[in-house]
Design a protein around this motif. Structure first.
Motif, PDB file in Angstrom:
ATOM      1  N   ILE A 183      -7.183  67.597  21.384  1.00  0.00           N
ATOM      2  CA  ILE A 183      -7.394  69.033  21.852  1.00  0.00           C
ATOM      3  C   ILE A 183      -7.220  69.429  23.715  1.00  0.00           C
ATOM      4  O   ILE A 183      -7.684  67.999  24.135  1.00  0.00           O
ATOM      5  N   GLY A 184      -6.937  70.058  24.192  1.00  0.00           N
ATOM      6  CA  GLY A 184      -6.528  70.552  25.617  1.00  0.00           C
ATOM      7  C   GLY A 184      -7.380  71.647  25.375  1.00  0.00           C
ATOM      8  O   GLY A 184      -8.124  72.161  25.217  1.00  0.00           O
ATOM      9  N   ALA A 185      -8.923  71.165  26.674  1.00  0.00           N
ATOM     10  CA  ALA A 185      -9.491  72.176  27.395  1.00  0.00           C
ATOM     11  C   ALA A 185      -9.333  72.654  28.462  1.00  0.00           C
ATOM     12  O   ALA A 185      -8.834  71.645  29.534  1.00  0.00           O
ATOM     13  N   VAL A 186      -9.817  73.433  28.961  1.00  0.00           N
ATOM     14  CA  VAL A 186      -9.600  74.154  30.355  1.00  0.00           C
ATOM     15  C   VAL A 186     -11.393  74.560  30.979  1.00  0.00           C
ATOM     16  O   VAL A 186     -12.209  74.934  30.545  1.00  0.00           O
ATOM     17  N   ASP A 244       1.883  67.670  21.585  1.00  0.00           N
ATOM     18  CA  ASP A 244       1.196  66.863  21.260  1.00  0.00           C
ATOM     19  C   ASP A 244       0.260  67.536  20.861  1.00  0.00           C
ATOM     20  O   ASP A 244      -1.338  67.094  20.067  1.00  0.00           O
ATOM     21  N   ILE A 245      -0.817  68.641  21.628  1.00  0.00           N
ATOM     22  CA  ILE A 245      -1.902  69.178  21.720  1.00  0.00           C
ATOM     23  C   ILE A 245      -1.713  70.097  20.529  1.00  0.00           C
ATOM     24  O   ILE A 245      -1.219  70.841  20.740  1.00  0.00           O
ATOM     25  N   MET A 246      -3.001  70.098  19.787  1.00  0.00           N
ATOM     26  CA  MET A 246      -2.626  71.062  18.560  1.00  0.00           C
ATOM     27  C   MET A 246      -3.248  72.451  18.906  1.00  0.00           C
ATOM     28  O   MET A 246      -3.166  73.288  18.018  1.00  0.00           O
ATOM     29  N   VAL A 247      -4.604  72.426  19.801  1.00  0.00           N
ATOM     30  CA  VAL A 247      -5.470  72.949  20.199  1.00  0.00           C
ATOM     31  C   VAL A 247      -6.082  73.156  21.105  1.00  0.00           C
ATOM     32  O   VAL A 247      -6.169  71.871  22.064  1.00  0.00           O
ATOM     33  N   LEU A 248      -6.559  74.126  21.652  1.00  0.00           N
ATOM     34  CA  LEU A 248      -7.334  74.637  22.813  1.00  0.00           C
ATOM     35  C   LEU A 248      -9.051  74.968  23.128  1.00  0.00           C
ATOM     36  O   LEU A 248      -9.128  75.639  21.962  1.00  0.00           O
ATOM     37  N   THR A 249      -9.538  74.510  23.670  1.00  0.00           N
ATOM     38  CA  THR A 249     -10.627  75.215  24.299  1.00  0.00           C
ATOM     39  C   THR A 249     -11.407  75.254  24.731  1.00  0.00           C
ATOM     40  O   THR A 249     -10.250  75.018  25.844  1.00  0.00           O
ATOM     41  N   TYR A 303      -6.808  79.211  20.085  1.00  0.00           N
ATOM     42  CA  TYR A 303      -7.745  78.642  21.039  1.00  0.00           C
ATOM     43  C   TYR A 303      -9.268  78.840  20.284  1.00  0.00           C
ATOM     44  O   TYR A 303      -8.996  80.060  20.102  1.00  0.00           O
ATOM     45  N   LEU A 304     -10.030  77.851  19.853  1.00  0.00           N
ATOM     46  CA  LEU A 304     -11.132  78.553  19.794  1.00  0.00           C
ATOM     47  C   LEU A 304     -12.382  78.231  21.733  1.00  0.00           C
ATOM     48  O   LEU A 304     -12.313  77.475  22.139  1.00  0.00           O
ATOM     49  N   THR A 340      -4.171  75.969  31.505  1.00  0.00           N
ATOM     50  CA  THR A 340      -3.659  75.883  29.874  1.00  0.00           C
ATOM     51  C   THR A 340      -1.583  75.840  30.287  1.00  0.00           C
ATOM     52  O   THR A 340      -1.604  75.845  28.716  1.00  0.00           O
ATOM     53  N   GLU A 341      -1.336  76.308  30.449  1.00  0.00           N
ATOM     54  CA  GLU A 341       0.210  76.081  30.718  1.00  0.00           C
ATOM     55  C   GLU A 341       0.721  74.872  30.474  1.00  0.00           C
ATOM     56  O   GLU A 341       1.720  74.256  29.718  1.00  0.00           O
ATOM     57  N   LYS A 342       0.181  74.009  31.258  1.00  0.00           N
ATOM     58  CA  LYS A 342       0.332  72.819  31.330  1.00  0.00           C
ATOM     59  C   LYS A 342       0.129  71.870  30.327  1.00  0.00           C
ATOM     60  O   LYS A 342       0.747  70.966  29.599  1.00  0.00           O
TER      61      LYS A 342
END
Length: 395
Positions: free
Chosen positions: A31-34, A96-101, A123-124, A88-90
């Motif tokens: 999961i990716g998060a900003v 491998d990152i399936m989803v953002l939050t 993106y959640l 976010t672009e990164k």
């Protein structure tokens, strides 16, 4: 379903800092998060990082995502939209990152939503409140929390039996303030025949006394304050005292008035200040009570709206990731669209209504600072105490 197998792994990265827990595994679900991890809003990033981390630890201890470890990668926005876009672009460039939050502020949330949609990455949103994020027809953007336009819903319920004659709204001049005005209060105040005066101020403005002197000139029953952070929230109350502004109630709209930093900085000036925004969890749930106790024991302070949102968001994502078939970004998007889950934040189900898409009909509440703690005072079925009117300034 989350399997019962003890595994522990959490890797958290920012653009300027790296936090790694033992047990890092390449074979993980990411999961990716900003978040704002540095800069003036870092306190918010720390809140979400703590909540995310607790949820990730619990999920991995219960078997992870279908036997794979859940991994969280955080990129730093410094609460700046331009940096949020780069962050976010990164994240989306990592296949491998399936989803953002994450996102946190409205400005960063809007750019994260745009980049996510353009790159077909689900993106959640768990806190960013600008209504535009779920009113733009995006297919890959989902929101668990209420929008800014929904924040005062419970306050409006309170006004049904306690209708004010005059309301002054001291509103920060940014995307968050605009959303509170445009989607929550402008039409409502006009339709209800309430005398509604709006006074804008710049975030971080040093001298707010003239703003509060102007507010006092309208002799308001209610003063609504929209502050993006706890420092602005504190300075507004200091200026109100200097101007001897004494309405029946001071009401913040979540954000700066809803976090412990406000009570800590403002001290006695926070007493009886209300905040209308995302509710702080369903206290009737045993699951919420366990989360509240575990979080308080671990971090030595009670969880507020940000921590409840962040913790619940990871569980919503874990649920979708466990159901995704195939495990691709489109597969996760499809799984998110079918979410129907009860969390510590309340029910989560993404729907299209009133111009919104993929928006949860999230709950709100009205809370009040009493003796340094935030107490739910409305709606009545969730109230821990009755509303206390502002007693005036101590001299």
């Amino acid at each position: 379903m989350l399997k019962k197998k003890h595994v522990l792994a959490l890797s958290v990265l920012t653009t300027s800092l790296a936090f790694c827990m033992p047990g890092y595994a390449k074979d993980s679900v990411k999961i990716g998060a900003v978040l704002p991890m540095t800069g003036n809003a870092a306190v918010f990033g720390e809140k979400f990082q703590a909540a995310y981390g607790m949820a990730v630890d619990e999920i991995n201890a219960a078997g992870g995502i279908n036997g794979k470890k859940l991994e969280l990668i955080i990129e730093d926005s410094q609460e700046k939209p331009a940096m949020g876009k780069t962050a976010t672009e990164k994240l989306v460039s990592n296949s491998d990152i399936m989803v953002l939050t994450g996102g946190r502020s409205s400005g960063v949330t809007l750019v994260e939503a745009q980049v996510a949609e353009e790159n077909q990455t689900p993106y959640l949103i768990d806190h960013g409140s600008s209504d535009l994020a779920t009113r733009s027809g995006y297919e890959y953007v989902f929101r668990m929390n209420p929008t800014a336009g929904m924040y005062p819903n419970t306050l409006k319920e309170y006004f049904k039996d306690n209708k004010p004659k005059t309301v002054v709204h001291v509103n920060v001049d940014n995307a968050y303030g605009e959303a509170i005005y445009d989607y929550a209060l402008k039409d409502y105040m006009k339709d209800e025949g309430i005398n509604y005066e709006v006074i804008k101020y710049a975030g971080g403005q040093l001298d707010l006394k003239p703003i509060m002197v102007k507010a006092k000139s309208f002799n308001p029953d209610i003063v609504i304050m929209t502050a993006g952070d706890d420092n602005d929230a504190t300075q507004l109350m200091k200026a109100a005292q200097e101007a001897d502004l004494s309405p029946e109630l001071f009401v913040g709209t979540g954000a700066g008035h809803s976090i412990m930093g406000f009570a800590t900085q403002a001290g006695d000036l926070s007493e009886t200040v209300l905040t209308a925004g995302p509710w702080h969890g369903d206290r009737s749930q045993e699951k919420f009570q366990a989360f509240h106790k575990n979080f308080t024991d671990k971090y030595k302070h009670e969880p507020g709206e940000h921590e409840v949102e962040g913790y619940a968001a990871i569980y919503v994502l874990a649920d979708a990731l466990s159901r995704a078939n195939p495990m691709t970004r489109d597969g996760v998007r499809d799984a998110l669209s079918k979410t129907d889950l009860l969390t510590v934040f309340g029910p989560v189900k993404f729907e299209a209504f009133d111009g919104y898409t993929n928006q949860n009909r999230a709950l709100t509440d009205l809370s009040q600072w009493i003796d340094g703690k935030m107490v739910t005072v409305y709606p009545k079925d969730q109230a821990q105490a009755e509303i206390v009117k502002f007693p005036g300034w101590k001299r």
